[in-house]
Design an enzyme around this catalytic site. Structure first.
Site, short mmCIF file in Angstrom:
data_model
loop_
_atom_site.label_atom_id
_atom_site.label_comp_id
_atom_site.label_asym_id
_atom_site.label_seq_id
_atom_site.Cartn_x
_atom_site.Cartn_y
_atom_site.Cartn_z
N PHE A 14 -6.03 6.43 -29.59
CA PHE A 14 -5.10 5.44 -30.17
C PHE A 14 -5.87 4.30 -30.85
CE2 PHE A 14 -2.51 1.53 -28.75
CZ PHE A 14 -1.70 1.55 -29.87
N TYR A 156 -10.28 3.25 -12.75
CA TYR A 156 -10.40 2.93 -14.18
C TYR A 156 -11.08 1.57 -14.41
CZ TYR A 156 -9.30 1.52 -18.93
OH TYR A 156 -9.41 1.03 -20.20
N LYS A 160 -14.82 0.85 -16.31
CA LYS A 160 -15.08 -0.05 -17.43
C LYS A 160 -16.17 -1.07 -17.07
CE LYS A 160 -13.35 0.41 -20.77
NZ LYS A 160 -13.80 1.40 -21.80
N PRO A 183 -10.55 -5.87 -24.61
CA PRO A 183 -9.12 -6.08 -24.91
C PRO A 183 -8.26 -6.15 -23.65
CG PRO A 183 -9.99 -4.05 -25.94
CD PRO A 183 -10.96 -4.48 -24.91
#
Ligand code: NAP
Length: 349
Positions: A14, A156, A160, A183
């Site tokens: 995306f 998750y 990161k 972000p």
């Protein structure tokens, strides 16, 4: 600039789609890496290249394999390392997410150094590498000086934080510049019919797939503004060595639902706006894996500041309402959510 080539990893994604659009629109040549060239859905990327008259080539490289990365970076001046696993639910084994994120990042960085041509890597990290795992009572606004508490983070956010840490550790002794973009929740228009995790909030509300709205908070940011942030992080010399939080308005999911209801309610969509009590959410989570993923986020509004990106990159974030409405319009345009018969905008181009 057409002779300045940029590798964008995870070209099927995306955010990466918008990054490729941003680069082609600004005259850069793009090489995109995909994990499987034969199965990758990339027609929308070729359409963008055609529309912009830009140069786009695609190569195959997987985060969990050594092969392909030397070829992927060959002749590139910059790399935007966007690819990372974004699982739709909590994996049984957290290493399914963490290993490709960390090992893949190091593979990309090692190949970039070995190429002798790559000057700077822009890494797509996350505010999850900054805000996750902290005590709920601690309501300090987080900045680029903060890191998440990995011992109290899910797979998750952990992936990161570990991947970003590994990247900073790696470049310390290498002739390679690194910038990270961190972000918040990325919304905004899809470029084709896809199901990606961050737009699930909008999809489920628009399709009336949830009975009521859980009290979950987000720092919303538009995918187009994230693509611009990557470009600024690449082009501005002084950005080297910095992390940049890119997040706009902080919104509870109820606020997102209210924006959707105002725009799409009159067009025949039944947007849930009643609050979902926590005990009911807990019960639904026993059957619904996405809701289970969201349980830890209940009652938390991520407090982050994007002041550094605004001051040093000249970055701006558009109003969240624009991102919310544009996300929903694209879900309808690409048939990811079915249009209601009463929606007379169905026939406008
Ligand atoms: P996405 O649409 O799911 O894109 C993820 C990309 O990573 C896909 O191209 C995927 O390839 C690729 N990928 C995953 N595992 C891979 C592997 N083992 N080998 C090669 N490629 C692999 O998600 P997205 O939202 O665009 O996310 C892009 C980046 O932004 C990620 O680093 C994510 O952590 C970060 N981010 C996203 C948000 C958000 O709200 N969306 C917020 C903060 C940070 P396939 O298509 O082959 O699966």
């Amino acid at each position: 600039m057409a002779d300045t080539k940029v590798l964008v990893t995870g070209a099927t994604g995306f955010i990466a789609g918008h990054c490729i659009q941003e680069l082609l629109t600004h005259g850069y040549a793009v090489r995109g890496s995909v994990r499987d060239l034969e199965r990758a859905e990339v027609a929308h990327l070729h359409a963008i290249a055609q529309r912009t008259g830009g140069s786009l080539e695609l190569v195959q490289a997987r985060l969990d394999a050594e092969t392909g990365w030397a070829e992927a970076v060959d002749g590139c001046t910059f790399v935007w390392h966007v690819a990372s696993p974004v699982p739709p639910n909590v994996p049984k084994d957290e290493d399914e997410v963490i290993r490709p994120a960390v090992d893949g990042t190091l593979r990309v960085l090692r190949a970039a150094v070995a190429s002798g041509t790559v000057r700077r890597v822009v890494l797509t990290s996350s505010t999850d590498a900054i805000t996750a795992g902290h005590d709920r009572a601690d309501t300090r606004v987080r900045t680029e000086a903060d890191w998440s508490d990995v011992d109290r983070s899910g797979p998750y956010p952990k992936s990161k934080a570990y991947a970003e840490r590994a990247a900073w550790d790696f470049v310390r002794d290498q002739p390679l510049e690194l910038v990270t973009i961190n972000p918040g929740l990325v919304l905004g228009p899809l470029l084709h019919a896809e199901r990606t995790l961050s737009i699930e909030v909008i999809r489920q509300l628009l399709a009336h797939e949830m009975p009521a709205v859980p009290r979950i908070g987000f720092a919303v940011v538009d995918v187009r503004d994230i693509a611009t942030a990557h470009r600024l992080a690449m082009e501005i010399p002084e950005a080297a060595g910095n992390r940049y939080i890119c997040a706009g308005e902080r919104l509870w999911m109820g606020g997102i639902a209210a924006d959707l209801a105002a725009e799409f309610g009159p067009r025949g969509y039944r947007i849930p706006t009643r609050p979902l009590p926590y005990p009911l959410m807990w019960t639904i989570a026993r059957f619904d894996k996405t809701i289970r993923l969201a349980l830890t986020m209940v009652g938390v509004l991520p407090l982050v500041s994007a002041d550094k990106a605004k001051q040093e990159l000249g970055w701006t974030a558009r109003p969240a309402r624009e991102s919310i409405v544009d996300t929903a319009e694209s879900l309808l345009r690409y048939g990811v959510v079915r249009r209601r018969a009463a929606d007379n905008r169905a026939h406008t181009p």
